[in-house]
Design a protein around this motif. Structure first.
Motif, short mmCIF file in Angstrom:
data_model
loop_
_atom_site.label_atom_id
_atom_site.label_comp_id
_atom_site.label_asym_id
_atom_site.label_seq_id
_atom_site.Cartn_x
_atom_site.Cartn_y
_atom_site.Cartn_z
N PHE A 33 0.83 -1.21 0.00
CA PHE A 33 0.00 0.00 0.00
C PHE A 33 0.86 1.26 0.00
O PHE A 33 0.48 2.29 -0.55
N LEU A 36 1.80 2.77 -3.31
CA LEU A 36 0.84 3.69 -3.94
C LEU A 36 1.35 5.12 -3.85
O LEU A 36 1.32 5.87 -4.84
N ILE A 56 0.93 10.81 -16.12
CA ILE A 56 -0.37 10.14 -16.08
C ILE A 56 -0.22 8.68 -16.47
O ILE A 56 -0.88 7.81 -15.91
N ILE A 59 0.73 6.71 -13.48
CA ILE A 59 -0.40 6.34 -12.63
C ILE A 59 -1.18 5.20 -13.27
O ILE A 59 -1.52 4.21 -12.63
N MET A 60 -1.45 5.34 -14.57
CA MET A 60 -2.25 4.34 -15.29
C MET A 60 -1.62 2.96 -15.20
O MET A 60 -2.27 1.98 -14.86
N VAL A 63 -0.08 2.27 -10.90
CA VAL A 63 -1.12 2.16 -9.88
C VAL A 63 -2.26 1.28 -10.38
O VAL A 63 -2.72 0.38 -9.68
N GLY A 64 -2.71 1.54 -11.63
CA GLY A 64 -3.88 0.81 -12.12
C GLY A 64 -3.58 -0.62 -12.51
O GLY A 64 -4.46 -1.46 -12.47
N ILE B 92 -8.71 8.06 0.63
CA ILE B 92 -8.15 7.78 -0.70
C ILE B 92 -9.27 7.65 -1.71
O ILE B 92 -9.20 8.19 -2.82
N PHE B 123 -9.37 8.77 -16.88
CA PHE B 123 -9.36 7.32 -16.95
C PHE B 123 -8.31 6.75 -15.99
O PHE B 123 -8.53 5.73 -15.34
N ALA B 124 -7.16 7.44 -15.89
CA ALA B 124 -6.07 6.93 -15.06
C ALA B 124 -6.34 7.13 -13.58
O ALA B 124 -6.01 6.28 -12.76
N ILE B 125 -6.96 8.26 -13.24
CA ILE B 125 -7.10 8.60 -11.83
C ILE B 125 -8.06 7.65 -11.12
O ILE B 125 -8.00 7.48 -9.91
N SER B 127 -7.86 4.62 -11.03
CA SER B 127 -7.17 3.46 -10.45
C SER B 127 -6.83 3.68 -8.98
O SER B 127 -6.61 2.72 -8.26
N PHE B 128 -6.81 4.95 -8.55
CA PHE B 128 -6.60 5.20 -7.12
C PHE B 128 -7.75 4.64 -6.30
O PHE B 128 -7.56 4.10 -5.21
N VAL B 130 -9.47 2.04 -6.97
CA VAL B 130 -9.31 0.59 -6.87
C VAL B 130 -8.46 0.24 -5.66
O VAL B 130 -8.80 -0.63 -4.85
N ILE B 131 -7.33 0.97 -5.51
CA ILE B 131 -6.45 0.70 -4.37
C ILE B 131 -7.16 1.05 -3.07
O ILE B 131 -7.03 0.34 -2.06
N PHE B 134 -9.46 -1.72 -2.15
CA PHE B 134 -8.65 -2.83 -1.63
C PHE B 134 -8.25 -2.57 -0.18
O PHE B 134 -8.34 -3.43 0.68
N MET B 135 -7.81 -1.33 0.05
CA MET B 135 -7.32 -0.95 1.37
C MET B 135 -8.42 -1.10 2.41
O MET B 135 -8.22 -1.71 3.47
N VAL B 153 -12.86 -5.06 -7.19
CA VAL B 153 -11.67 -4.77 -7.99
C VAL B 153 -11.68 -5.60 -9.27
O VAL B 153 -11.39 -5.09 -10.35
#
Lengths: 167, 349
Positions: A33, A36, A56, A59-60, A63-64, B92, B123-125, B127-128, B130-131, B134-135, B153
């Protein structure tokens, strides 16, 4: 100290602290974690250096994709969370090996940092990196681009093969 | 191009930045209260009930009562939970949902950040989140939470692919990822919207099945990504209590709640921007301008929120295997076909 420097040190602190937690934490879930925040900080540094597309994408992809995969793996694999790797003679050997590799890497990186010829162009306000990246990927770096695509295809086929139930 | 009226009002300084950050937050809170009331009332009417009637005239201040109730509730942290991560997860998830507001163009004169990668960023943001899920699911130390988190997820990353194909199609059609530019290219009459193939020759009518198809695919995928019915198996009450937020109470639960409504708005705004011309007026120059733009944009987005609420109170929940079947074997191949067709359309232009 202007705003740029404040933001730089803010992101740098995030990266360093969270990376330390990744390495030093006893619980592997905390490490995962904490990763992240490392990725977030690195993405912030990229954006600060006008590389918004790379930030970006960081991150994609990390992170994703990769971080989710790591956490899934850790969560589904049992008995990983409490492993103590410091027991016995093999534990000591692991410490010694890790120490030597870390030291060598640190020396190598420092030498590279000191001796490297850094290209310091004038800082222009790049407003649209994506068109330039796209054009370069399709012209100058087409071979690398195609090689990466083939590598991904091979990984797909391999994953499908492993995932198939055996007859 | 000046895309932000606040900067011209307050100047390019810290005060201006702060105002730009706070304005979407204020909007989000007001909108969430309206959406909660909408959910209660629309759901009630669809089931032939009256819904909340006691708080205020026609129960209109019910959402405020709900928020006050949540604020007063005791903040429980389970004994065996991992305290730090348990308390961090709602922040988060909410941050991830709110970060998407940074690139949503409410009007030609107000985009919090007019970066030229808006579509990719949004689209990318995600994914935060998702974490964060999970957390929350892992730190609660509860099997229902963990199951809910894994389900959520798996669902989000499966449906990200058809959604990504839809976003790619629009990027190919528009030739840009800048939100305001995508919208500007759809200006004119409503026939120029990307759901009708964008502006161009009349030949584009042949591609209507594909543009409409990619719209339906994105609509379905966005429902799955926001965990709304019929894709709410991560919080299927009859199976796993409430999924990843089972153990949360009080204000921390409220943050999950607000994040869900924020995500609903983000996907509705994306649908509006990508397929329905964003802040453009449907009738050319009729009622267009920066102020009317806000009205059109919010009107279009809110109709998609209504659609989501409508679907929630109409459809039953999918099974897990049906969910995966729909995602991988139905939506993904169709989205590939649509993408190729739309790429052809983009080249013909």
């Amino acid at each position: 100290m202007d705003l740029f420097e404040i933001i730089f040190y803010f992101f740098a602190a995030i990266v360093l602290v969270s990376a330390l937690v990744v390495v030093l934490s006893k619980n592997i879930m905390y490490s995962a974690f904490s990763l992240l925040f490392t990725f977030f900080g690195v993405a912030g540094l990229f954006v600060l250096l006008n590389a918004d597309f790379v930030g970006i994408t960081q991150i994609m992809v990390y992170v994703g994709g990769i971080l989710v995969l790591i956490i899934f793996g850790v969560m589904i694999t049992t008995k990983v969370t409490g492993v103590d790797i410091k027991e016995g003679i093999s534990g000591k050997l692991q410490y010694a090996g890790a120490g030597i590799i870390t030291l060598l890497t640190a020396i190598f990186l420092s030498l590279m940092f000191i001796n490297g010829k850094w290209i310091t162009g004038s800082s222009t306000d790049v407003h649209a990196t994506i068109h330039q990246i796209g054009t370069l990927l399709m012209t100058k770096y087409i071979l690398a681009f195609e090689a990466a695509a083939i590598l991904l295809l091979i990984a797909f086929i391999g994953a499908a093969l492993i995932g198939r139930r055996k007859a | 191009m000046e895309t932000n009226f606040i900067y011209s009002l307050l100047g390019n300084n810290l005060l201006g930045y702060l105002a730009v950050c706070i304005l979407p937050l204020v909007f989000l809170i007001v909108y969430a209260l309206v959406a909660i009331l909408g959910e209660l009332k629309i759901g009630a009417f669809m089931q032939d009930r009256l819904g909340p009637m006691r708080t205020g005239p026609w129960g209109t201040i019910q959402p405020i009562a709900e928020v006050v109730k949540l604020l007063q509730k005791e903040n429980i942290t389970p004994d065996a939970a991992s305290k730090f991560l348990f308390n961090l997860a709602p922040f988060i998830i909410f941050t991830a949902a709110f970060a998407a507001f940074a690139v949503i163009p409410f009007s030609p004169k107000f985009v919090p950040s007019g970066i030229n990668l808006g579509l990719f960023y949004i689209f990318a943001i995600g994914s935060f989140a998702v974490i964060g899920i999970f957390m929350g699911g892992w730190a609660s130390n509860n099997k229902y939470s963990l199951l809910g988190a894994v389900r959520s997820v798996a669902q989000i990353i499966s449906y990200e692919i058809p959604a990504g194909m839809a976003i790619l199609s629009i990027a190919a059609l528009a030739g840009t990822l800048d939100m305001n530019e995508i919208i500007t290219k759809q200006s004119g009459w409503f026939t120029n919207w990307y759901i009708f193939g964008g502006s161009g020759s009349a030949l584009r009518i042949l591609f209507l099945p594909f543009t409409f198809g990619i719209f339906v695919i994105y609509l379905i995928a966005s429902l799955a990504e926001t965990n709304r019915t019929p894709f709410d198996i991560p919080e299927g009450e009859s199976e796993i209590v409430a999924g990843y937020h089972t153990e949360y109470s009080g204000m921390k639960f409220a943050m999950f709640f607000f994040a869900e409504y924020a995500n609903m708005f983000v996907v509705s705004a994306l649908l509006t921007i990508m397929f329905f011309g964003g802040w453009n007026s449907p009738f050319g120059d009729f009622m267009s301008g920066p102020i009317w733009a806000v009205v059109w944009f919010l009107g279009k987005s809110m109709s998609f929120i209504f659609l989501q609420i409508w679907l929630r109170w109409t459809l039953p929940r999918l099974r897990v295997d049906q969910l995966m079947y729909t995602g991988w074997k139905v939506l993904l191949p169709i989205s590939f076909v649509c993408f190729f067709a739309i790429a052809l359309l983009a080249m013909l232009k």
